[in-house]
Motif scaffolding. Structure first.
Motif, PDB file in Angstrom:
ATOM      1  N   ILE A   5       5.074  -2.436  -4.799  1.00  0.00           N
ATOM      2  CA  ILE A   5       4.023  -2.042  -3.851  1.00  0.00           C
ATOM      3  C   ILE A   5       4.265  -0.624  -3.351  1.00  0.00           C
ATOM      4  O   ILE A   5       3.322   0.138  -3.124  1.00  0.00           O
ATOM      5  CB  ILE A   5       3.932  -3.052  -2.699  1.00  0.00           C
ATOM      6  CG1 ILE A   5       3.475  -4.403  -3.253  1.00  0.00           C
ATOM      7  CG2 ILE A   5       2.973  -2.583  -1.619  1.00  0.00           C
ATOM      8  CD1 ILE A   5       3.442  -5.520  -2.247  1.00  0.00           C
ATOM      9  N   LEU A   8       3.025   1.630  -6.115  1.00  0.00           N
ATOM     10  CA  LEU A   8       1.564   1.573  -6.100  1.00  0.00           C
ATOM     11  C   LEU A   8       1.007   2.360  -4.920  1.00  0.00           C
ATOM     12  O   LEU A   8      -0.005   3.064  -5.049  1.00  0.00           O
ATOM     13  CB  LEU A   8       1.117   0.109  -6.033  1.00  0.00           C
ATOM     14  CG  LEU A   8      -0.374  -0.145  -6.110  1.00  0.00           C
ATOM     15  CD1 LEU A   8      -0.898   0.220  -7.494  1.00  0.00           C
ATOM     16  CD2 LEU A   8      -0.666  -1.602  -5.801  1.00  0.00           C
ATOM     17  N   HIS A   9       1.674   2.293  -3.793  1.00  0.00           N
ATOM     18  CA  HIS A   9       1.255   3.029  -2.593  1.00  0.00           C
ATOM     19  C   HIS A   9       1.298   4.542  -2.835  1.00  0.00           C
ATOM     20  O   HIS A   9       0.378   5.261  -2.449  1.00  0.00           O
ATOM     21  CB  HIS A   9       2.168   2.634  -1.432  1.00  0.00           C
ATOM     22  CG  HIS A   9       1.877   3.320  -0.151  1.00  0.00           C
ATOM     23  ND1 HIS A   9       0.775   3.036   0.622  1.00  0.00           N
ATOM     24  CD2 HIS A   9       2.544   4.291   0.522  1.00  0.00           C
ATOM     25  CE1 HIS A   9       0.784   3.793   1.693  1.00  0.00           C
ATOM     26  NE2 HIS A   9       1.857   4.567   1.654  1.00  0.00           N
ATOM     27  N   SER A  66      -2.181  -1.264   1.232  1.00  0.00           N
ATOM     28  CA  SER A  66      -0.781  -1.093   0.812  1.00  0.00           C
ATOM     29  C   SER A  66       0.106  -0.693   1.991  1.00  0.00           C
ATOM     30  O   SER A  66       1.267  -1.102   2.059  1.00  0.00           O
ATOM     31  CB  SER A  66      -0.673  -0.085  -0.331  1.00  0.00           C
ATOM     32  OG  SER A  66      -1.013   1.210   0.102  1.00  0.00           O
TER      33      SER A  66
END
Length: 129
Positions: A5, A8-9, A66
């Motif tokens: 995550i 992805l953030h 996120s």
């Protein structure tokens, strides 16, 4: 999970930055460097501008999600620095002594030093004006 995550953030943040920069601004903004016509924008006419606007909104929503997900995942693992310190221990009491009759003997108190420091001339001098 937190690492995925987090990556992805970062990717969503970079995409959001790029989407904001490629949009045509009403003034001479970042990539709309000069020129008054709308045809100088990176994506072209108004149809592409609305696409960039919609993509920016969705990227901002994913960025917010996120952010919240990362804060929830890391808040349960975070501890205070004080939690890792060792617990304080109580000072050990002096062993009780007894006299010849079996009664508890009280240790004699030592007198505290009553000497006061001598006043120095610098401490008693008046400040110059």
């Amino acid at each position: 999970m937190t690492t995925f995550i987090g990556i992805l953030h970062i990717i969503v943040a970079l995409v959001l930055i790029v989407l904001v920069l490629i949009q045509d601004s009403k003034s001479d903004g970042a990539l709309g460097m000069g020129g008054a016509s709308g045809s100088n924008s990176l994506l072209g006419a108004t149809g592409a501008q609305s696409l960039a606007g919609k993509m920016t909104v969705w990227a901002a929503i994913f960025f917010a999600i996120s952010c919240l997900t990362l804060s929830i995942l890391t808040s349960s693992k975070t501890k205070s620095v004080v939690d890792s310190l060792p617990l304080p221990t109580a000072p050990a009491a002096a062993p009780a002594t007894t006299d010849a009759n079996g009664a508890a003997a009280v240790p004699a108190e030592t007198p505290a030093a009553t000497a006061t420091p001598a006043a120095t001339p610098a401490a008693t001098a008046t400040p110059a004006q």
